[in-house]
Design an enzyme around this catalytic site. Structure first.
Site: not given
Ligand code: AMP
Length: 277
Positions: A23, A28, A52, A140
């Site tokens: 998503y 990302h 998780q 984040k």
């Molecule tokens: P997720 O898909 O939520 O597991 O996130 C995947 C990666 O994207 C992780 O390393 C998160 O820390 C990073 N991420 C998610 N949201 C942000 C954001 N707003 N800014 C920077 N990195 C992000």
């Protein structure tokens, strides 16, 4: 995937890796852009990792849009997208988990038991499959990044961990796949998180070094919103994640970390207090 990665390594290509749950949004994308610059082969994984999620969390309803994600990945210059299934990652009789102590305690670790065990297990497995030279994560998820750095160092995993800044919406809300859950009212009130960080870091710039005063300032701002339910508001040492007694501009970097619920949606945000917002 493992064969392709092995072949790339044998050919001397550097591999950059961005693990996600999909998503995809601009947060990302910032990781992918940096990965594109750092690696000859850029690999993205999309896997909503069941281990998780707690039993009452949003595993089943986690937002998914594979078609769009694949288009976004292609646009960002991703070479390979790894899309494992839960059955591939956790086949019958699966019994091995990676547990990091210390930095997993408190903050999200207190409110989401087992969460980091799931994260470190899946990231360790993904590292073994992809064998990246460099892996990129967002600040984040500040505690998650600290936990992954700890695991990588403790287990001598041969990968460089890069942490990148939080990407925000124009009005300050930290981007998150879970933001789609928010109602219009919740979305409006969720601005209290970035506002609270802004208030606290401005206070530090103006000389407020008292942790309790800064926490009270941030808490008061969140409590102005009737729909906000605070999970935690804490000030920690950015390196060790230990609680801090006072802000010391010359010493440890202090980070203010927030987790706040709006209905069923739990939002995270954080900011280095010694840096302007
Ligand atoms: P997720 O898909 O939520 O597991 O996130 C995947 C990666 O994207 C992780 O390393 C998160 O820390 C990073 N991420 C998610 N949201 C942000 C954001 N707003 N800014 C920077 N990195 C992000």
């Amino acid at each position: 995937m493992q064969q392709r990665c092995l072949a790339a390594r044998r050919a001397g290509q550097t591999i950059a890796f961005v693990p996600t749950m999909g998503y995809l949004h601009e947060g990302h994308l910032s990781l992918l852009r940096s990965g594109r610059e750092r690696g000859e082969l850029l690999i993205l994984s999309i896997f909503v990792n069941p281990t998780q999620f707690g039993p009452n969390e949003d595993l089943a309803s986690y937002p998914r849009d594979l078609e769009r994600d694949l288009a976004v990945a292609a646009e960002a210059g991703v070479d390979l997208v790894f899309l494992p299934t839960p059955e591939i990652m956790y086949p019958p009789h699966y019994a091995t988990y990676v547990t990091v102590e210390g930095v997993t305690e408190g903050l999200c670790g207190a409110n989401r038991p087992g969460h980091f065990r799931g994260v470190t297990t899946v990231v360790c497995k993904l590292f073994n499959i992809v064998q990246p030279d460099v892996a990129l994560f967002g600040q984040k998820d500040f505690q998650q990044l600290a936990v992954i750095r700890r695991m990588t160092s403790d287990l001598n995993l041969p990968v460089e961990i890069v942490g990148l800044p939080i990407i925000r919406e124009a009005d300050g809300l930290a981007m998150s796949s879970r933001n789609v859950y928010l109602s219009a009212r919740e979305r409006q009130q969720a601005l209290a998180l970035s506002d609270a960080l802004h208030l606290a870091s401005t206070a530090v710039q103006q000389g407020e070094m008292n942790v309790q005063a800064l926490l009270a300032l941030a808490t008061r701002r969140i409590e102005q919103e009737p729909l906000a339910v605070i999970d935690y508001i804490e000030i920690r040492d950015a390196l060790t994640l230990q609680p801090l007694q006072k802000i010391d501009q010359a010493g440890a970097e202090a980070v203010l970390l927030l987790a706040v619920k709006f209905g069923k949606t739990r939002l995270l945000d954080n900011h280095y207090l010694t840096q302007p917002f």
